[in-house]
Motif scaffolding. Sequence first.
Motif, PDB file in Angstrom:
ATOM      1  N   GLY A   8      -0.020  85.926 -69.656  1.00  0.00           N
ATOM      2  CA  GLY A   8       0.086  87.180 -68.937  1.00  0.00           C
ATOM      3  C   GLY A   8       1.495  87.681 -68.691  1.00  0.00           C
ATOM      4  O   GLY A   8       1.680  88.778 -68.157  1.00  0.00           O
ATOM      5  N   SER A  17       3.453  96.287 -61.987  1.00  0.00           N
ATOM      6  CA  SER A  17       2.619  95.151 -61.615  1.00  0.00           C
ATOM      7  C   SER A  17       2.275  94.334 -62.846  1.00  0.00           C
ATOM      8  O   SER A  17       2.280  94.846 -63.970  1.00  0.00           O
ATOM      9  CB  SER A  17       1.326  95.624 -60.943  1.00  0.00           C
ATOM     10  N   THR A  19      -0.253  90.613 -63.868  1.00  0.00           N
ATOM     11  CA  THR A  19      -1.105  89.516 -63.423  1.00  0.00           C
ATOM     12  C   THR A  19      -0.981  88.340 -64.379  1.00  0.00           C
ATOM     13  O   THR A  19      -1.229  88.488 -65.577  1.00  0.00           O
ATOM     14  CB  THR A  19      -2.583  89.944 -63.327  1.00  0.00           C
ATOM     15  N   SER A  21      -2.184  84.481 -65.496  1.00  0.00           N
ATOM     16  CA  SER A  21      -3.374  83.635 -65.457  1.00  0.00           C
ATOM     17  C   SER A  21      -2.997  82.214 -65.816  1.00  0.00           C
ATOM     18  O   SER A  21      -2.069  81.989 -66.587  1.00  0.00           O
ATOM     19  CB  SER A  21      -4.433  84.139 -66.443  1.00  0.00           C
ATOM     20  N   PHE A  68       2.949  89.533 -53.885  1.00  0.00           N
ATOM     21  CA  PHE A  68       2.200  88.658 -54.803  1.00  0.00           C
ATOM     22  C   PHE A  68       0.946  88.154 -54.104  1.00  0.00           C
ATOM     23  O   PHE A  68       0.955  87.857 -52.908  1.00  0.00           O
ATOM     24  CB  PHE A  68       3.034  87.454 -55.216  1.00  0.00           C
ATOM     25  N   THR A  69      -0.125  88.043 -54.868  1.00  0.00           N
ATOM     26  CA  THR A  69      -1.381  87.499 -54.356  1.00  0.00           C
ATOM     27  C   THR A  69      -1.929  86.487 -55.352  1.00  0.00           C
ATOM     28  O   THR A  69      -2.086  86.802 -56.541  1.00  0.00           O
ATOM     29  CB  THR A  69      -2.428  88.604 -54.133  1.00  0.00           C
ATOM     30  N   SER A  71      -5.063  84.070 -56.495  1.00  0.00           N
ATOM     31  CA  SER A  71      -6.506  83.928 -56.357  1.00  0.00           C
ATOM     32  C   SER A  71      -6.998  82.971 -57.420  1.00  0.00           C
ATOM     33  O   SER A  71      -6.248  82.586 -58.321  1.00  0.00           O
ATOM     34  CB  SER A  71      -7.207  85.284 -56.482  1.00  0.00           C
ATOM     35  N   TYR A  80      -4.982  82.962 -60.705  1.00  0.00           N
ATOM     36  CA  TYR A  80      -4.285  84.178 -61.083  1.00  0.00           C
ATOM     37  C   TYR A  80      -3.157  84.438 -60.088  1.00  0.00           C
ATOM     38  O   TYR A  80      -3.233  84.041 -58.921  1.00  0.00           O
ATOM     39  CB  TYR A  80      -5.256  85.363 -61.061  1.00  0.00           C
ATOM     40  N   ARG A  82      -1.317  87.833 -58.987  1.00  0.00           N
ATOM     41  CA  ARG A  82      -1.131  89.270 -59.090  1.00  0.00           C
ATOM     42  C   ARG A  82       0.222  89.598 -58.481  1.00  0.00           C
ATOM     43  O   ARG A  82       0.466  89.311 -57.311  1.00  0.00           O
ATOM     44  CB  ARG A  82      -2.239  90.003 -58.337  1.00  0.00           C
ATOM     45  N   ASN A  84       2.823  92.556 -57.616  1.00  0.00           N
ATOM     46  CA  ASN A  84       3.055  93.994 -57.451  1.00  0.00           C
ATOM     47  C   ASN A  84       4.507  94.257 -57.079  1.00  0.00           C
ATOM     48  O   ASN A  84       5.223  93.366 -56.622  1.00  0.00           O
ATOM     49  CB  ASN A  84       2.144  94.551 -56.355  1.00  0.00           C
TER      50      ASN A  84
END
Length: 122
Positions: A8, A17, A19, A21, A68-69, A71, A80, A82, A84
């Motif tokens: 990714g 942004s 993401t 993986s 950043f997130t 999950s 993942y 994410r 931003n």
Amino acid sequence: QVHLVESGGGLVQPGDSLTLSCVASGFTSDYYTIGWFRQAPGKGREGVSCISRSDGTTYYADSVKGRFTMSGDNAKKMVYLRMNSLKPEDTALYFCATDYRPGCPLRGYAYWGRGTQVTVSS
């Protein structure tokens, strides 16, 4: 032996942004901690975020909080990240790492992927 593969990464502009993986295989238990780390050229490895399946601990570095997130899908053994509002200072090689331990330690993980490059530049 746990095997991790990141994907990714890419070249993006500031404010964009992305993401990342990470797919894992070879777990022998669901009680593990998995995290994202990064290393910029000439700098040490930095812990970015972490989720512990062992005790529910989560962690985000101050530099990425709110942007950043992390999950995951435990059934698919994927996590993942994410990202931003990316900044040039987020440019680094991003690694996924895991180990059978509680909490979110910032070092000492037994298993590492090979990384995926993120470059933020205008």
